[in-house]
Write a protein that holds these residues in place. Structure first.
Motif, PDB file in Angstrom:
ATOM      1  N   LEU A  79      91.967  55.783   9.378  1.00  0.00           N
ATOM      2  CA  LEU A  79      91.333  55.806  10.535  1.00  0.00           C
ATOM      3  C   LEU A  79      90.361  57.151  10.746  1.00  0.00           C
ATOM      4  O   LEU A  79      89.165  56.984  11.216  1.00  0.00           O
ATOM      5  N   ILE A  80      90.949  58.286  10.423  1.00  0.00           N
ATOM      6  CA  ILE A  80      90.073  59.409  10.352  1.00  0.00           C
ATOM      7  C   ILE A  80      88.864  59.215   9.507  1.00  0.00           C
ATOM      8  O   ILE A  80      87.656  59.415   9.693  1.00  0.00           O
ATOM      9  N   GLY A  81      89.192  58.761   8.173  1.00  0.00           N
ATOM     10  CA  GLY A  81      88.172  58.280   7.393  1.00  0.00           C
ATOM     11  C   GLY A  81      87.144  57.310   7.823  1.00  0.00           C
ATOM     12  O   GLY A  81      85.947  57.583   7.666  1.00  0.00           O
ATOM     13  N   ILE A  82      87.555  56.340   8.113  1.00  0.00           N
ATOM     14  CA  ILE A  82      86.691  55.438   8.966  1.00  0.00           C
ATOM     15  C   ILE A  82      85.737  55.748  10.021  1.00  0.00           C
ATOM     16  O   ILE A  82      84.522  55.327   9.987  1.00  0.00           O
ATOM     17  N   ILE A  88      78.971  58.969  11.014  1.00  0.00           N
ATOM     18  CA  ILE A  88      78.038  59.936  10.260  1.00  0.00           C
ATOM     19  C   ILE A  88      76.796  59.423  10.102  1.00  0.00           C
ATOM     20  O   ILE A  88      77.005  58.419   8.788  1.00  0.00           O
ATOM     21  N   HIS A  89      75.618  59.678  10.550  1.00  0.00           N
ATOM     22  CA  HIS A  89      74.622  59.119  10.052  1.00  0.00           C
ATOM     23  C   HIS A  89      73.490  59.969   9.426  1.00  0.00           C
ATOM     24  O   HIS A  89      72.394  60.271   9.748  1.00  0.00           O
ATOM     25  N   GLN A  90      74.133  60.897   8.365  1.00  0.00           N
ATOM     26  CA  GLN A  90      73.167  61.672   7.729  1.00  0.00           C
ATOM     27  C   GLN A  90      73.187  61.423   6.235  1.00  0.00           C
ATOM     28  O   GLN A  90      74.136  60.880   5.846  1.00  0.00           O
ATOM     29  N   GLY A  91      72.232  61.902   5.537  1.00  0.00           N
ATOM     30  CA  GLY A  91      72.234  61.499   3.954  1.00  0.00           C
ATOM     31  C   GLY A  91      71.554  60.440   3.856  1.00  0.00           C
ATOM     32  O   GLY A  91      70.848  59.789   4.624  1.00  0.00           O
ATOM     33  N   ASP A  92      71.840  59.829   2.457  1.00  0.00           N
ATOM     34  CA  ASP A  92      71.203  58.445   2.013  1.00  0.00           C
ATOM     35  C   ASP A  92      72.169  57.400   2.580  1.00  0.00           C
ATOM     36  O   ASP A  92      73.612  57.280   2.455  1.00  0.00           O
ATOM     37  N   ALA A  93      71.464  56.170   2.815  1.00  0.00           N
ATOM     38  CA  ALA A  93      72.275  54.978   3.229  1.00  0.00           C
ATOM     39  C   ALA A  93      72.794  54.558   1.830  1.00  0.00           C
ATOM     40  O   ALA A  93      72.224  53.977   0.962  1.00  0.00           O
ATOM     41  N   VAL A 102      76.442  52.669   5.605  1.00  0.00           N
ATOM     42  CA  VAL A 102      77.524  53.825   5.499  1.00  0.00           C
ATOM     43  C   VAL A 102      76.586  54.821   4.545  1.00  0.00           C
ATOM     44  O   VAL A 102      75.990  54.673   3.579  1.00  0.00           O
ATOM     45  N   TYR A 103      76.513  56.029   5.455  1.00  0.00           N
ATOM     46  CA  TYR A 103      75.820  57.099   4.879  1.00  0.00           C
ATOM     47  C   TYR A 103      76.619  58.033   3.540  1.00  0.00           C
ATOM     48  O   TYR A 103      77.864  58.241   4.028  1.00  0.00           O
ATOM     49  N   SER A 104      75.886  58.643   2.703  1.00  0.00           N
ATOM     50  CA  SER A 104      76.633  59.532   1.638  1.00  0.00           C
ATOM     51  C   SER A 104      77.224  60.744   2.470  1.00  0.00           C
ATOM     52  O   SER A 104      78.415  60.927   1.866  1.00  0.00           O
ATOM     53  N   GLN A 108      81.321  61.559   2.252  1.00  0.00           N
ATOM     54  CA  GLN A 108      81.990  62.815   1.885  1.00  0.00           C
ATOM     55  C   GLN A 108      82.713  63.402   2.910  1.00  0.00           C
ATOM     56  O   GLN A 108      83.869  63.924   2.489  1.00  0.00           O
ATOM     57  N   LEU A 109      82.509  63.205   4.207  1.00  0.00           N
ATOM     58  CA  LEU A 109      83.317  63.875   5.312  1.00  0.00           C
ATOM     59  C   LEU A 109      84.716  63.081   5.295  1.00  0.00           C
ATOM     60  O   LEU A 109      85.677  63.184   5.700  1.00  0.00           O
ATOM     61  N   ALA A 110      84.505  61.721   5.214  1.00  0.00           N
ATOM     62  CA  ALA A 110      85.609  60.751   5.013  1.00  0.00           C
ATOM     63  C   ALA A 110      86.568  61.328   3.981  1.00  0.00           C
ATOM     64  O   ALA A 110      87.742  61.470   4.307  1.00  0.00           O
TER      65      ALA A 110
END
Lengths: 258, 485
Positions: A79-82, A88-93, A102-104, A108-110
């Motif tokens: 759930l934390i990952g999801i 998180i909408h940063q980086g490349d889609a 889902v962004y890059s 990474q944070l997931a």
């Protein structure tokens, strides 16, 4: 006879790869390892640490999936990952799931947060499974913890399973005499709950009474100091492990700063 | 060794003294057993001798308790217990550590003894109780008998001159009790230890050749032999017509397995209990007797080919109606007292099951009279003695007239007279209500006088005991086997 498949999270005499170390060494290792895990911000390094921890469990012949609460741990971690993936909408889609991008950076944070969460919990599991709580408290007392506090801790540990059994017994007795713990009528629920706690409290007070006589009769608290049968001395291997772990932590901090 | 002169004691909350002018002389190396009816003050006297009642005072005391030039009332407990040490009724409650070695070392460490001496004392005391194999064990892994051994070893390690034991056999099976008494006898003979045992089990006294005193009306008396020689009541002998009158099956289990923590702990090939039957179940400590009872009412899971209770499938979801027809008395009376007065306690079950308007709720007066609680009906149940609380539990269960009684060691804390009383009540109840009783106990010498069928648990298997020939022989005699002693 069929064997239980779930392994409770408690110290087992057969132990783990860390069981041969002094309980204090284990506690130092847990603190250092947790610090490193919390300082790590690279998701792939975090994954490597997770793999190392899993290897430690494998070397200790503990099947991770049979540990009590593993399902809950995995679900929570998932759930934390999801949450990271979708919010998180940063980086490349990278791709879309149910129409949500889902962004890059989200990926990474997931990986980082999920694996960190699992790693920290697993490392504490490893400590609990490896460390005899009794030996741990005795080691702390040898290190300078006032023995009155030490034995308070030991007796709390001793009382835990006893009070758990007591709760089950009282609850069973109450239900067998027709008590029902339904929400309505609320007055009945309050009465049943009060009666339950009253019996539990009286029973625990009686046990404490017996314990007090036993402690006092055996001269507990009479002197400021006491002798100890067990020495629980640190061996060379303990010092080597602590120094290595401290060195590793220092190196890690150095690399993070520079 | 111990000199008690005109000692009286009353608890702060009560006006009437429970001990009234006790006189006692105990010699070095003497073995004394003190018996008495439940509630007569045995535990109070044990605590007084051990110095537990005086600092801080638990009530008003007068007279003298003297040993080794010290007076119990003036001595701090840690000083007094160097000479006189009490092993309390439940050894588990007096453990202060988590494993056997630490437990025995505990008192010596507090007395600042050196590790070398502590090691010697641990070895000596475990050897004395024949428990050397226990040294590495965790306190929680020990059986009831082993716990007693460790509690005694912890006491012996401190080298007291008098060891007092409060009902040491109450939670033990006969084999463990026998072993415990052998251990005590060995201690007495090897280290000249004086032993005072407060006990209900009179049969042990003759067997181990001890001095015997009876606590009655607050005083110590020489035993009256006539009291222990009563005839067996006739109704314990059942004729064929009574046996033929057994009704329908109330419990019927076949190929039944009891499961605890995911593990099958007990196998039952075949077990049956019919209306008007009293069935005895025995087995060593920890063999699974209580687990079997709990599984029957769905508090522990089970698997089986056939598993029926009151014509319903045994499951964790037994209906409320079925539960109202099952009376379960648990082993420890303290765990099943929920109300503030004896009367309310008896009404508790009927009100819960049927509501306060039901006619059964008014049955408490009759039970109060039968169980001799007339002068105690407003008492708080926790003020009663252990034995009285046990009898109150049975009264509280009978109050809602269950069809099936599951009784877990209800004889604990009961003297012979009260065991006889409980048997009479049960026997009458079974016939009046066409009920049935499954009674877990450690008293084969008593149960074989009244039970219709006998089961035993051995090595994880519950099976029928073939006692019938024996039983017929004993029932034919007029005197109780245990009463002869």
């Amino acid at each position: 006879m069929r064997r239980n498949r779930t392994r409770p999270i408690q110290y087992a005499p057969e132990g783990t790869i860390l069981s041969r170390l002094n309980p204090l060494t284990n506690s130092v290792l847990v603190i250092l390892a947790t610090t490193i895990l919390l300082l790590t911000i690279n998701p792939f390094t975090q994954l490597i640490f997770l793999v190392i921890i899993i290897v430690l469990f494998t070397l200790s012949k503990i099947k991770l999936l049979r540990l009590q609460g593993m399902r809950f741990l995995l679900i929570t971690s998932g759930l934390i990952g999801i949450i990271q993936l979708f919010f998180i909408h940063q980086g490349d889609a990278l791709f879309f799931v149910f129409g949500i991008a889902v962004y890059s950076h989200g990926v990474q944070l997931a990986i980082l947060y999920s694996s960190r969460f699992i790693s920290v919990i697993l490392i504490s599991y490893l400590f609990i499974l490896s460390t005899n709580p009794n030996e741990f408290v005795y080691s702390l007392m040898r290190l300078g913890l006032p023995y009155r506090f030490g034995f308070a801790l030991i007796n709390a540990l001793r009382m835990l399973p006893i009070s758990h059994q007591e709760i089950q017994r009282i609850n069973t007795a109450q239900i067998s005499r027709g008590a029902r713990f339904k929400l309505f009528p609320v007055s009945r629920l309050i009465l049943n709950t009060t009666q339950f706690f009253k019996v539990l409290l009286i029973s625990m007070f009686k046990r404490v009474d017996a314990l007090v006589y036993s402690l006092e009769g055996r001269g507990f608290g009479l002197s400021q100091k006491r002798t100890f049968l067990k020495t629980n001395r640190m061996k060379s291997i303990d010092w080597v492990v602590i120094l290595l772990a401290a060195f590793f932590l220092g190196l890690w901090i150095h690399m993070r700063v520079n | 060794m111990i000199h008690v002169e005109n000692f009286s004691f009353s608890y702060s909350s009560e006006t009437e003294p429970i001990l009234k002018g006790i006189d006692l002389q105990l010699k070095q190396g003497e073995w004394l057993v003190i018996t008495g009816k439940s509630g007569c003050g045995k535990s109070t006297l044990a605590m007084a001798l051990a110095g537990f009642l005086f600092n801080p005072p638990a009530g008003n005391s007068s007279g003298v308790i003297k040993a080794h030039g010290m007076f119990a009332m003036q001595s701090p407990l840690h000083e007094w217990s160097k000479f006189i040490y009490l092993v309390q009724q439940n050894p588990q409650d007096q453990f202060c550590t988590l494993n056997v070695q630490d437990e025995i070392a505990f008192g010596l460490e507090n007395r600042l003894e050196m590790p070398e001496l502590i090691r010697e004392r641990i070895e000596f005391s475990l050897d004395a109780v024949q428990g050397k194999n226990l040294i590495e064990r965790n306190i929680f892994e020990l059986s009831g008998g082993e716990q007693q051994k460790v509690a005694i070893a912890a006491a012996v390690a401190l080298d007291p001159r008098v060891l007092i034991l409060d009902e040491p056999s109450s939670n033990l099976d006969p084999e463990s009790t026998d072993r415990l008494f052998q251990t005590l006898l060995k201690l007495k003979n090897t280290i000249d230890l004086s032993v005072v045992i407060f006990e209900h089990n009179i049969s042990l006294i003759k067997k181990f050749g001890s001095r015997h005193l009876v606590l009655k009306n607050g005083k110590l008396h020489e035993p009256d032999q006539k009291e222990f020689k009563r005839n067996i009541p006739n109704y314990f002998k059942k004729d064929q017509s009574q046996i033929d009158a057994y009704g329908s099956k109330l419990i019927n289990v076949k190929d039944y397995n009891v499961i605890r923590e995911g593990q099958e702990i007990l196998h039952v090939k075949n077990f049956m209990l019919k209306e008007k039957q009293i069935v005895s179940l025995r087995g060593p400590n920890g063999s699974g007797k209580t687990s079997f009872l709990l599984s029957l009412i769905g508090f522990l899971p089970s698997r089986a080919k056939t598993r029926q209770i009151l014509q319903s499938e045994i499951s964790e979801k037994l209906s409320f109606e079925i539960r109202s027809r099952i009376g379960y008395a648990f082993q420890n009376p303290d765990d099943q007292i929920f109300c503030d007065s004896v009367m309310a306690e008896i009404e508790y079950g009927p009100i819960n099951f049927f509501g306060s308007d039901h006619p059964l709720v008014n049955r408490e007066q009759q039970l109060i009279k039968t169980f001799d609680f007339s002068d105690k009906k407003e008492f708080h149940p926790f003020k009663l003695s252990y034995g009285q609380k046990g009898r109150l539990n049975l009264a509280a269960v009978l109050a809602y007239r269950p069809k099936l009684l599951l009784l877990d060691e209800i004889f604990i804390g009961q003297d012979i007279g009260h065991i006889r009383f409980l048997l009479e009540v049960l026997n009458e109840y079974v016939y009046d209500e066409s009920a049935a009783v499954l009674i877990v106990n450690h008293h084969p010498e008593i149960t074989r006088l009244f039970a219709d069928d006998f089961y035993v648990i051995q090595d994880g298997v519950l099976c029928q005991e073939n006692l019938n020939a024996d039983v017929q022989k004993i029932r034919g005699k007029k005197e109780l086997a245990y009463a002869k002693e």
